[in-house]
Design a protein around this motif. Structure first.
Motif, mmCIF file in Angstrom:
data_model
loop_
_atom_site.group_PDB
_atom_site.id
_atom_site.type_symbol
_atom_site.label_atom_id
_atom_site.label_comp_id
_atom_site.label_asym_id
_atom_site.label_seq_id
_atom_site.Cartn_x
_atom_site.Cartn_y
_atom_site.Cartn_z
ATOM 1 N N LYS A 26 0.815 -1.217 0.000
ATOM 2 C CA LYS A 26 0.000 0.000 0.000
ATOM 3 C C LYS A 26 0.848 1.267 0.000
ATOM 4 N N CYS A 27 0.206 2.358 -0.358
ATOM 5 C CA CYS A 27 0.800 3.683 -0.272
ATOM 6 C C CYS A 27 -0.233 4.612 0.366
ATOM 7 N N LYS A 28 0.222 5.788 0.761
ATOM 8 C CA LYS A 28 -0.682 6.751 1.373
ATOM 9 C C LYS A 28 -0.770 7.981 0.488
ATOM 10 N N LEU A 29 -1.970 8.306 0.039
ATOM 11 C CA LEU A 29 -2.174 9.440 -0.845
ATOM 12 C C LEU A 29 -2.154 10.748 -0.063
ATOM 13 N N LEU A 30 -2.052 11.860 -0.774
ATOM 14 C CA LEU A 30 -1.984 13.164 -0.123
ATOM 15 C C LEU A 30 -3.223 13.461 0.714
ATOM 16 N N CYS A 31 -4.341 12.919 0.277
ATOM 17 C CA CYS A 31 -5.578 13.146 1.023
ATOM 18 C C CYS A 31 -5.619 12.379 2.337
ATOM 19 N N GLY A 32 -4.633 11.509 2.538
ATOM 20 C CA GLY A 32 -4.571 10.718 3.755
ATOM 21 C C GLY A 32 -5.116 9.312 3.598
ATOM 22 N N ARG A 33 -5.669 9.010 2.424
ATOM 23 C CA ARG A 33 -6.263 7.683 2.198
ATOM 24 C C ARG A 33 -5.178 6.658 1.884
ATOM 25 N N MET A 34 -5.286 5.498 2.510
ATOM 26 C CA MET A 34 -4.404 4.381 2.200
ATOM 27 C C MET A 34 -5.022 3.573 1.061
ATOM 28 N N CYS A 35 -4.200 3.171 0.106
ATOM 29 C CA CYS A 35 -4.706 2.324 -0.969
ATOM 30 C C CYS A 35 -3.559 1.464 -1.485
ATOM 31 N N THR A 36 -3.875 0.473 -2.296
ATOM 32 C CA THR A 36 -2.824 -0.359 -2.871
ATOM 33 C C THR A 36 -2.072 0.446 -3.930
ATOM 34 N N LEU A 37 -0.847 0.042 -4.201
ATOM 35 C CA LEU A 37 -0.086 0.671 -5.275
ATOM 36 C C LEU A 37 -0.850 0.578 -6.590
ATOM 37 N N TYR A 38 -1.493 -0.529 -6.802
ATOM 38 C CA TYR A 38 -2.272 -0.755 -8.024
ATOM 39 C C TYR A 38 -3.341 0.321 -8.186
ATOM 40 N N ASP A 39 -4.139 0.538 -7.136
ATOM 41 C CA ASP A 39 -5.210 1.545 -7.215
ATOM 42 C C ASP A 39 -4.639 2.959 -7.305
ATOM 43 N N GLY A 40 -3.553 3.216 -6.587
ATOM 44 C CA GLY A 40 -2.941 4.538 -6.638
ATOM 45 C C GLY A 40 -2.389 4.871 -8.012
ATOM 46 N N LEU A 41 -1.768 3.894 -8.660
ATOM 47 C CA LEU A 41 -1.245 4.098 -10.010
ATOM 48 C C LEU A 41 -2.360 4.405 -10.998
ATOM 49 N N LEU A 42 -3.428 3.631 -10.927
ATOM 50 C CA LEU A 42 -4.540 3.847 -11.856
ATOM 51 C C LEU A 42 -5.199 5.193 -11.620
ATOM 52 N N ASP A 43 -5.240 5.623 -10.364
ATOM 53 C CA ASP A 43 -5.816 6.927 -10.052
ATOM 54 C C ASP A 43 -5.008 8.043 -10.712
ATOM 55 N N VAL A 44 -3.681 8.008 -10.574
ATOM 56 C CA VAL A 44 -2.838 9.051 -11.166
ATOM 57 C C VAL A 44 -2.906 9.000 -12.687
ATOM 58 N N LEU A 45 -2.847 7.798 -13.265
ATOM 59 C CA LEU A 45 -2.898 7.683 -14.724
ATOM 60 C C LEU A 45 -4.233 8.185 -15.275
ATOM 61 N N SER A 46 -5.313 7.921 -14.562
ATOM 62 C CA SER A 46 -6.622 8.420 -14.997
ATOM 63 C C SER A 46 -6.657 9.946 -14.970
ATOM 64 N N ARG A 47 -6.076 10.541 -13.955
ATOM 65 C CA ARG A 47 -6.020 12.006 -13.869
ATOM 66 C C ARG A 47 -5.155 12.587 -14.991
ATOM 67 N N MET A 48 -4.070 11.905 -15.326
ATOM 68 C CA MET A 48 -3.235 12.362 -16.429
ATOM 69 C C MET A 48 -3.969 12.244 -17.764
ATOM 70 N N GLU A 49 -4.686 11.155 -17.943
ATOM 71 C CA GLU A 49 -5.447 10.966 -19.184
ATOM 72 C C GLU A 49 -6.486 12.066 -19.357
ATOM 73 N N GLU A 50 -7.140 12.424 -18.268
ATOM 74 C CA GLU A 50 -8.140 13.500 -18.332
ATOM 75 C C GLU A 50 -7.472 14.836 -18.637
ATOM 76 N N TYR A 51 -6.349 15.099 -18.022
ATOM 77 C CA TYR A 51 -5.648 16.369 -18.209
ATOM 78 C C TYR A 51 -5.213 16.550 -19.656
ATOM 79 N N PHE A 52 -4.719 15.483 -20.270
ATOM 80 C CA PHE A 52 -4.173 15.574 -21.628
ATOM 81 C C PHE A 52 -5.202 15.256 -22.717
ATOM 82 N N SER A 53 -6.453 15.163 -22.357
ATOM 83 C CA SER A 53 -7.470 14.723 -23.325
ATOM 84 C C SER A 53 -7.590 15.646 -24.529
#
Length: 425
Positions: A346-373
């Motif tokens: 697991k990792c800890k996100l800036l918001c304080g939420r703990m999540c798996t590396l898998y979920d954290g990676l997908l979260d960041v990649l989804s935000r990048m995909e939206e930003y560069f759309s």
């Protein structure tokens, strides 16, 4: 200041930048042991030594794009391999992995030798050897240097009403703080050193391939870290350099170069803390990439492209003001991201939420995909992000997974076969 790609002038300059790569690699003989010959590249401006005499460091010039910087690195590797082919004492090779091959003992790791006015370089390396041990210094990796367009800096500075130099320092300080917070994803996406030889942990015990559940040894708890977790001040450049100098004054660091930190701010030219303070920031350095033995160049073109997109995306995110606790957690996220299993650790996100590396990676990649759309197709943004997403969603696409599958029967033996293949044998 956030960097908004919806602003036309900004968007046109956004993907213009300066690219640089620094790649380390060990010279070995045909049997997979460390070479004991002197550095054979003389005073070549772009082929240097890192910690030990047999550790080559290839440094590109500032290039205009991912293809250009990879092309220059390929040419440097070609020069290195050509020289090693004709060594008077017998042919040598460039070891393709971040983790070392066979290591006999500490005496098998010759500290880089400098004399005369350069003797201080050897003395500093001897200090590092005594403090951290020579074995740890054998890890090899890649540093990625990036600068945004100077024209972009001038335009954004004018809009902010600030002098360009002042704005540029503030811009890169904000960027470095955000890169510290999110850079753990680079570790997870480029990890490529899950295997190592038994001689790394037990002197004299060679030939047993080891795996300890880690995808990148050099970025894990066992890798390149100081004995304390530095807390840096990103408020302004004076405060930033003073926070590093403070650790030197306390005796925790011998020099700024001993700060084993995943992200560094660097001045133009000679990299010293004094020059950074007086001349200002020229570019940012990302330091936690493994060598990729699956690519003949040592780094995939798609990963270079992604590093640029990552920094552009960060520039477009709101400013952070990390607390000391958040900085400590950020460093821990890097060490967690070095593990092999993305779905358990697991990792800890800036918001304080703990999540798996898998979920954290997908979260960041989804935000990048939206930003560069809205980005034009000529920059291949969709393809580059899809390449990274596939590493997360399909474990067989991860470098660490592929390397474990391919080399686990005989790490050094099969590694030497690959080294000889890349050398043209």
């Amino acid at each position: 200041m956030m960097l908004d790609i919806r602003q036309q002038t900004v968007a046109e300059l956004l993907m213009q930048g300066g690219f640089g790569l620094e790649m380390e690699g060990l010279r070995v003989n045909g049997e997979g042991y460390l070479a004991h010959t002197a550095h054979p590249f003389g005073d070549h401006a772009s082929i240097e030594r890192d910690f030990c005499e047999n550790q080559v460091e290839m440094v590109t010039t500032v290039c205009t794009g991912p293809k250009a910087v990879q092309r220059e690195l390929k040419q440097l590797r070609k020069t290195v391999l050509s020289t090693l082919k004709n060594m008077p004492g017998g042919r040598e090779y460039l070891w393709p992995f971040s983790n070392p091959p066979y290591v006999k003992n500490e005496e098998d790791i010759p500290i880089a030798y400098y004399s005369g006015e350069m003797a201080a370089k050897t003395a500093y390396r001897e200090y590092l050897a005594n403090r951290y041990g020579r074995y740890k210094m054998l890890f090899s990796g890649i540093h990625f240097n990036y600068s945004f367009s100077e024209e972009l800096m001038r335009i954004l500075a004018a809009r902010s009403g600030k002098e360009t130099g002042t704005f540029k320092n503030e811009f890169y300080l904000e960027l470095a703080e955000k890169a510290l917070a999110y850079g753990w994803i680079i570790v997870a996406l480029t990890a490529a050193s899950p295997l190592y030889d038994s001689s790394y942990i037990e002197k004299g015990q060679t030939g047993i391939t080891m795996f300890s559940g880690i995808a990148t040894l050099r970025c894990s708890e066992l890798g390149y870290w100081n004995y304390f977790t530095p807390i840096l001040d990103y408020g302004n450049l004076k405060a930033y350099t003073a926070s590093i100098q403070g650790y030197i004054d306390q005796g925790l660091l011998a020099a700024a170069s001993e700060l084993y930190y995943p992200v560094r701010l660097k001045p133009e030219g000679l990299n010293t803390l004094e020059r950074l303070a007086s001349r200002g920031v020229d570019h940012l350095e990302i330091r936690m990439l493994d060598l990729n033995p699956l690519d003949p160049c040592g780094i995939a073109l798609e990963d270079i492209r992604f590093l640029q997109l990552f920094l552009v995306w960060l520039a477009g995110q709101p400013r952070l003001s990390l607390t000391a606790e958040q900085q400590v957690q950020a460093i821990q996220n890097y060490k967690n991201a070095a593990h092999f299993d993305l779905k358990e650790i697991k990792c800890k996100l800036l918001c304080g939420r703990m999540c798996t590396l898998y979920d954290g990676l997908l979260d960041v990649l989804s935000r990048m995909e939206e930003y560069f759309s809205g980005m034009p197709g000529e920059y291949a943004v969709e393809e580059t992000l899809a390449y990274q997403r596939e590493k997360v969603e399909n474990r067989e696409k991860r470098y660490a997974w592929q390397i474990r599958e391919r080399f686990s029967e005989d790490y050094v033996g099969l590694g030497m076969a690959l080294a000889k293949e890349y050398a043209g044998e």
